[in-house]
Design a protein around this motif. Structure first.
Motif, PDB file in Angstrom:
ATOM      1  N   PHE A 171      39.826  10.688  32.095  1.00 17.62           N
ATOM      2  CA  PHE A 171      38.760  11.066  33.026  1.00 17.62           C
ATOM      3  C   PHE A 171      38.662  10.064  34.176  1.00 17.62           C
ATOM      4  O   PHE A 171      38.364  10.446  35.313  1.00 17.62           O
ATOM      5  CB  PHE A 171      37.426  11.159  32.276  1.00 17.62           C
ATOM      6  CG  PHE A 171      37.371  12.273  31.264  1.00 17.62           C
ATOM      7  CD1 PHE A 171      37.109  13.573  31.661  1.00 17.62           C
ATOM      8  CD2 PHE A 171      37.628  12.026  29.935  1.00 17.62           C
ATOM      9  CE1 PHE A 171      37.073  14.612  30.739  1.00 17.62           C
ATOM     10  CE2 PHE A 171      37.594  13.049  29.001  1.00 17.62           C
ATOM     11  CZ  PHE A 171      37.319  14.355  29.407  1.00 17.62           C
ATOM     12  N   VAL A 172      38.919   8.796  33.879  1.00 21.55           N
ATOM     13  CA  VAL A 172      38.945   7.797  34.945  1.00 21.55           C
ATOM     14  C   VAL A 172      40.109   8.072  35.897  1.00 21.55           C
ATOM     15  O   VAL A 172      39.957   8.022  37.128  1.00 21.55           O
ATOM     16  CB  VAL A 172      39.056   6.386  34.349  1.00 21.55           C
ATOM     17  CG1 VAL A 172      39.211   5.345  35.455  1.00 21.55           C
ATOM     18  CG2 VAL A 172      37.844   6.061  33.488  1.00 21.55           C
ATOM     19  N   VAL A 201      43.575  20.856  39.734  1.00 21.48           N
ATOM     20  CA  VAL A 201      42.172  21.039  40.139  1.00 21.48           C
ATOM     21  C   VAL A 201      41.883  20.412  41.500  1.00 21.48           C
ATOM     22  O   VAL A 201      41.372  21.091  42.404  1.00 21.48           O
ATOM     23  CB  VAL A 201      41.224  20.505  39.045  1.00 21.48           C
ATOM     24  CG1 VAL A 201      39.786  20.425  39.573  1.00 21.48           C
ATOM     25  CG2 VAL A 201      41.276  21.397  37.817  1.00 21.48           C
ATOM     26  N   PRO A 202      42.173  19.127  41.723  1.00 23.06           N
ATOM     27  CA  PRO A 202      41.887  18.579  43.055  1.00 23.06           C
ATOM     28  C   PRO A 202      42.719  19.212  44.163  1.00 23.06           C
ATOM     29  O   PRO A 202      42.216  19.419  45.275  1.00 23.06           O
ATOM     30  CB  PRO A 202      42.203  17.089  42.906  1.00 23.06           C
ATOM     31  CG  PRO A 202      43.066  16.976  41.711  1.00 23.06           C
ATOM     32  CD  PRO A 202      42.679  18.075  40.814  1.00 23.06           C
ATOM     33  N   GLY A 253      42.672  14.650  52.237  1.00 26.88           N
ATOM     34  CA  GLY A 253      42.616  15.954  52.890  1.00 26.88           C
ATOM     35  C   GLY A 253      41.463  16.080  53.866  1.00 26.88           C
ATOM     36  O   GLY A 253      41.623  16.604  54.973  1.00 26.88           O
ATOM     37  N   ILE A 254      40.300  15.571  53.472  1.00 28.35           N
ATOM     38  CA  ILE A 254      39.118  15.726  54.325  1.00 28.35           C
ATOM     39  C   ILE A 254      39.119  14.713  55.464  1.00 28.35           C
ATOM     40  O   ILE A 254      38.747  15.032  56.595  1.00 28.35           O
ATOM     41  CB  ILE A 254      37.836  15.576  53.474  1.00 28.35           C
ATOM     42  CG1 ILE A 254      37.734  16.747  52.487  1.00 28.35           C
ATOM     43  CG2 ILE A 254      36.594  15.530  54.361  1.00 28.35           C
ATOM     44  CD1 ILE A 254      36.550  16.659  51.564  1.00 28.35           C
ATOM     45  N   LEU A 255      39.548  13.494  55.183  1.00 28.10           N
ATOM     46  CA  LEU A 255      39.520  12.440  56.202  1.00 28.10           C
ATOM     47  C   LEU A 255      40.773  12.429  57.065  1.00 28.10           C
ATOM     48  O   LEU A 255      40.884  11.614  57.976  1.00 28.10           O
ATOM     49  CB  LEU A 255      39.349  11.075  55.537  1.00 28.10           C
ATOM     50  CG  LEU A 255      38.066  10.897  54.707  1.00 28.10           C
ATOM     51  CD1 LEU A 255      38.052   9.523  54.051  1.00 28.10           C
ATOM     52  CD2 LEU A 255      36.833  11.092  55.580  1.00 28.10           C
ATOM     53  N   PHE A 277      41.274  12.643  42.019  1.00 27.43           N
ATOM     54  CA  PHE A 277      40.437  13.579  42.778  1.00 27.43           C
ATOM     55  C   PHE A 277      39.958  12.931  44.075  1.00 27.43           C
ATOM     56  O   PHE A 277      39.999  13.544  45.146  1.00 27.43           O
ATOM     57  CB  PHE A 277      39.251  14.011  41.924  1.00 27.43           C
ATOM     58  CG  PHE A 277      38.396  15.075  42.544  1.00 27.43           C
ATOM     59  CD1 PHE A 277      38.642  16.416  42.286  1.00 27.43           C
ATOM     60  CD2 PHE A 277      37.350  14.752  43.389  1.00 27.43           C
ATOM     61  CE1 PHE A 277      37.857  17.408  42.861  1.00 27.43           C
ATOM     62  CE2 PHE A 277      36.561  15.729  43.969  1.00 27.43           C
ATOM     63  CZ  PHE A 277      36.816  17.068  43.707  1.00 27.43           C
ATOM     64  N   ALA A 278      39.505  11.684  43.985  1.00 22.05           N
ATOM     65  CA  ALA A 278      38.991  10.994  45.165  1.00 22.05           C
ATOM     66  C   ALA A 278      40.081  10.822  46.217  1.00 22.05           C
ATOM     67  O   ALA A 278      39.843  11.020  47.420  1.00 22.05           O
ATOM     68  CB  ALA A 278      38.420   9.634  44.760  1.00 22.05           C
ATOM     69  N   VAL A 279      41.289  10.470  45.781  1.00 19.83           N
ATOM     70  CA  VAL A 279      42.385  10.257  46.733  1.00 19.83           C
ATOM     71  C   VAL A 279      42.802  11.572  47.380  1.00 19.83           C
ATOM     72  O   VAL A 279      42.918  11.666  48.612  1.00 19.83           O
ATOM     73  CB  VAL A 279      43.586   9.597  46.035  1.00 19.83           C
ATOM     74  CG1 VAL A 279      44.794   9.569  46.974  1.00 19.83           C
ATOM     75  CG2 VAL A 279      43.243   8.192  45.588  1.00 19.83           C
TER      76      VAL A 279
END
Length: 274
Positions: free
Chosen positions: A31-32, A120-121, A45-47, A38-40
């Motif tokens: 999960f970590v 998922v991400p 993608g967003i930034l 997920f954060a990367v």
């Protein structure tokens, strides 16, 4: 137990796979890893500044070359070594469970977890790009080789294949290890070897003049990371209207297939020697 009482191979494989899924679900480390991945992925993608598929894939390629092997090795380096160290492997061998069935069950269970962690991400990012893209996605879908959702799907599938190859390699190292500690050391060495060393050895040979261009293509395809990178460049990020070199694509796909199947075969063989 008579042969008629022996459960079908598919049921045995499924039982081992479900066991592995429960094992992964009870641990905290996956999960970590998922949260970091997920954060990367979503962050890049967003930034990235441009809500289009191709630029986003280009931005993600380098991080995925490092993150995918890290996650796959983390999921796969421990299960067989752990079973052997706790004595569970010896107990399982008293059941009508062949080494190949055990190997496939462990691989499938861990593969489901890996695919979920990677997909998922990437799928969430793909939906975000589809919604925020300045162009009409349906128009993209009709333009072969352009910035379309289909190119993103290709990238997703190649990334999953890359992850499964490294997972199979991790299980092979787990079967070779005699303890969880040695399995961890093997995994760290494999991460450096797969991500860095193979490419450096090939490029050093090329710059030294000992390798020609034809040999370079073949040797780069022999590395899982380079094969993945080459496939992304050739069939995802390729120039519109220009066909990818079939020889290079086939070599890269063959290399990944050999790494996948060969690692599982070696894992099964090593189990027979324990």
């Amino acid at each position: 137990m008579s042969s008629s009482d022996t459960p079908p191979a598919a049921d045995l494989i499924q039982a081992v796979a479900v066991r592995e899924l429960f094992t992964v679900g009870r641990a905290r480390s996956p999960f970590v890893l998922f949260a970091g991945l997920f954060a990367v992925v979503v962050g890049v993608g967003i930034l990235g500044g441009e809500a289009r598929y191709l630029p986003t894939i280009a931005d993600l390629l380098l991080p995925m070359e490092l993150l995918v092997p890290t996650v796959a090795l983390a999921l796969g380096y421990r299960p067989i070594a752990s079973d052997a160290q706790r004595g569970e492997l010896a107990v399982l061998q008293t059941y009508p469970l062949h080494d190949g069935e055990y190997t496939l069950g462990v691989f499938l269970g861990r593969a489901v977890a890996l695919v979920a962690m990677l997909a998922v991400p990437l799928l969430i990012l793909g939906v975000y790009l589809g919604v925020t893209s300045p162009e009409t996605p349906s128009l993209f879908a009709t333009q072969q080789g352009m910035d379309s959702p289909l190119t993103y799907v290709r990238f997703l599938l190649l990334t999953l294949l890359f992850g499964l190859v490294v997972l199979a390699l991790a299980l092979c190292l787990s079967a070779l290890a005699r303890s969880q500690r040695s399995a961890f050391i093997f995994a760290g060495g494999a991460l450096v070897f797969v991500v860095v060393v193979l490419d450096l050895l090939v490029l050093r040979g090329f710059t030294a003049g000992t390798l020609g261009s034809d040999q370079l293509v073949a040797l780069l395809a022999a590395s899982p990371t380079s094969a993945y990178r080459g496939l992304v460049f050739e069939i995802v990020l390729g120039t519109p209207g220009v066909s990818a070199p079939q020889a290079s694509v086939l070599l890269s796909l063959a290399s990944l297939t050999i790494w996948l199947c060969g690692s599982l075969a070696v894992t099964t063989a090593m189990l027979g020697r324990r």
